[in-house]
Design a protein around this motif. Structure first.
Motif, PDB file in Angstrom:
ATOM      1  N   ALA A   1       7.925  71.052  20.250  1.00 52.04           N
ATOM      2  CA  ALA A   1       8.700  70.029  19.533  1.00 52.04           C
ATOM      3  C   ALA A   1       8.191  69.808  18.109  1.00 52.04           C
ATOM      4  O   ALA A   1       8.880  69.185  17.301  1.00 52.04           O
ATOM      5  CB  ALA A   1       8.682  68.711  20.307  1.00 52.04           C
ATOM      6  N   ILE A   2       7.010  70.290  17.785  1.00 50.64           N
ATOM      7  CA  ILE A   2       6.462  70.111  16.433  1.00 50.64           C
ATOM      8  C   ILE A   2       6.934  71.270  15.556  1.00 50.64           C
ATOM      9  O   ILE A   2       6.647  72.430  15.847  1.00 50.64           O
ATOM     10  CB  ILE A   2       4.918  70.076  16.452  1.00 50.64           C
ATOM     11  N   PRO A   3       7.657  70.978  14.470  1.00 46.05           N
ATOM     12  CA  PRO A   3       8.080  72.061  13.565  1.00 46.05           C
ATOM     13  C   PRO A   3       6.884  72.764  12.950  1.00 46.05           C
ATOM     14  O   PRO A   3       5.864  72.144  12.634  1.00 46.05           O
ATOM     15  CB  PRO A   3       8.891  71.330  12.486  1.00 46.05           C
ATOM     16  N   TRP A   4       7.050  74.062  12.759  1.00 43.63           N
ATOM     17  CA  TRP A   4       5.984  74.851  12.138  1.00 43.63           C
ATOM     18  C   TRP A   4       5.906  74.579  10.654  1.00 43.63           C
ATOM     19  O   TRP A   4       4.839  74.662  10.044  1.00 43.63           O
ATOM     20  CB  TRP A   4       6.233  76.332  12.338  1.00 43.63           C
ATOM     21  N   PHE A   5       7.052  74.287  10.034  1.00 45.10           N
ATOM     22  CA  PHE A   5       7.127  74.082   8.581  1.00 45.10           C
ATOM     23  C   PHE A   5       8.437  73.391   8.246  1.00 45.10           C
ATOM     24  O   PHE A   5       9.279  73.179   9.123  1.00 45.10           O
ATOM     25  CB  PHE A   5       7.021  75.422   7.828  1.00 45.10           C
ATOM     26  N   LEU A   6       8.600  73.037   6.999  1.00 44.08           N
ATOM     27  CA  LEU A   6       9.835  72.426   6.495  1.00 44.08           C
ATOM     28  C   LEU A   6      10.693  73.465   5.798  1.00 44.08           C
ATOM     29  O   LEU A   6      10.178  74.388   5.169  1.00 44.08           O
ATOM     30  CB  LEU A   6       9.506  71.319   5.486  1.00 44.08           C
TER      31      LEU A   6
ATOM     32  N   ALA B   1      16.083  65.201  19.144  1.00 45.57           N
ATOM     33  CA  ALA B   1      15.619  63.833  19.368  1.00 45.57           C
ATOM     34  C   ALA B   1      14.128  63.828  19.701  1.00 45.57           C
ATOM     35  O   ALA B   1      13.371  62.972  19.212  1.00 45.57           O
ATOM     36  CB  ALA B   1      16.433  63.180  20.478  1.00 45.57           C
ATOM     37  N   ALA B   2      13.676  64.802  20.513  1.00 44.31           N
ATOM     38  CA  ALA B   2      12.250  64.876  20.872  1.00 44.31           C
ATOM     39  C   ALA B   2      11.389  65.186  19.660  1.00 44.31           C
ATOM     40  O   ALA B   2      10.302  64.617  19.490  1.00 44.31           O
ATOM     41  CB  ALA B   2      12.033  65.930  21.962  1.00 44.31           C
ATOM     42  N   THR B   3      11.859  66.086  18.800  1.00 41.61           N
ATOM     43  CA  THR B   3      11.109  66.421  17.591  1.00 41.61           C
ATOM     44  C   THR B   3      11.058  65.224  16.654  1.00 41.61           C
ATOM     45  O   THR B   3       9.991  64.897  16.110  1.00 41.61           O
ATOM     46  CB  THR B   3      11.722  67.650  16.901  1.00 41.61           C
ATOM     47  N   ALA B   4      12.184  64.567  16.446  1.00 42.79           N
ATOM     48  CA  ALA B   4      12.212  63.385  15.563  1.00 42.79           C
ATOM     49  C   ALA B   4      11.224  62.336  16.056  1.00 42.79           C
ATOM     50  O   ALA B   4      10.480  61.745  15.265  1.00 42.79           O
ATOM     51  CB  ALA B   4      13.628  62.822  15.485  1.00 42.79           C
ATOM     52  N   GLN B   5      11.190  62.120  17.360  1.00 42.39           N
ATOM     53  CA  GLN B   5      10.240  61.152  17.919  1.00 42.39           C
ATOM     54  C   GLN B   5       8.802  61.618  17.692  1.00 42.39           C
ATOM     55  O   GLN B   5       7.943  60.828  17.308  1.00 42.39           O
ATOM     56  CB  GLN B   5      10.504  60.948  19.405  1.00 42.39           C
ATOM     57  N   ALA B   6       8.531  62.909  17.894  1.00 39.77           N
ATOM     58  CA  ALA B   6       7.169  63.436  17.741  1.00 39.77           C
ATOM     59  C   ALA B   6       6.651  63.316  16.317  1.00 39.77           C
ATOM     60  O   ALA B   6       5.454  63.135  16.105  1.00 39.77           O
ATOM     61  CB  ALA B   6       7.113  64.894  18.199  1.00 39.77           C
ATOM     62  N   ILE B   7       7.535  63.414  15.326  1.00 43.06           N
ATOM     63  CA  ILE B   7       7.088  63.330  13.933  1.00 43.06           C
ATOM     64  C   ILE B   7       7.329  61.949  13.327  1.00 43.06           C
ATOM     65  O   ILE B   7       6.987  61.709  12.174  1.00 43.06           O
ATOM     66  CB  ILE B   7       7.720  64.431  13.054  1.00 43.06           C
TER      67      ILE B   7
END
Length: 176
Positions: free
Chosen positions: A98-103, A111-117
């Motif tokens: 769920a954590i992006p490697w980069f932008l 939704a899970a990624t947004a919550q994680a960051i």
């Protein structure tokens, strides 16, 4: 003149993936003309939502080689990339997919990624929210710049730096 759109996918084992989980990488190549740029967010959303992705990005050709210079390959390496962007942990070092490697220029965050960051935070994300929209599944499409990111544009580099400062979890630089 025909301008083809190419979409391809490839499965990867969990050996070099965050959390040791297998993943599917989907790549799309679109021309960077005005109609394609206008449709890029919708294409990213459709592919990401259809694939049930954690995160994704749309960025111009060559962006990957620039991001590759941001990956930390040694704990004693530099703190900044040659362009002054933060160093990022290799994907296999990330605790969860769920954590992006980069932008990227356009970013899809489930939704899970947004919550994680920690996105959105109305107090800190006012600027980003002007170029963001919610997806049907509760994720987000977040556009960093009006036009595709260009590393030779100082304003684009400043935008990237601010976004990386805002989201230290991206690239595994801070715990989620």
């Amino acid at each position: 003149m025909a301008r083809p759109v190419m979409i391809s996918g490839r499965g990867s084992s969990g050996r070099l993936s965050p959390g040791g989980q297998a993943r599917l990488d989907v790549h799309a190549e679109i021309p960077l003309d005005a109609p394609a740029i206008a449709a890029a967010a919708a294409v990213l959303e459709a592919v990401a939502e259809g694939a049930h992705a954690h995160w994704g990005h749309a960025s111009p050709y060559g962006y990957g080689s620039e991001v590759a210079q941001q990956f930390r390959r040694s704990p004693h390496g530099p703190e900044r990339s040659p362009r002054g962007l933060p160093m990022l942990n290799l994907p296999e070092k990330l605790p969860t997919p769920a954590i992006p490697w980069f932008l990227g220029w356009l970013n899809y965050w489930s939704a899970a990624t947004a919550q994680a960051i920690g996105f959105p935070d109305p107090a800190r994300d006012t600027e980003l929210l002007t170029q963001a929209r919610r997806t049907a599944s509760g994720g987000w499409i977040v556009q960093l710049t009006d036009v595709p990111l260009a590393y030779d544009n100082p304003a684009h580099l400043d935008t990237l730096r601010r976004a990386y400062e805002r989201f230290p979890q991206i690239g595994g630089r801070a715990a989620p």
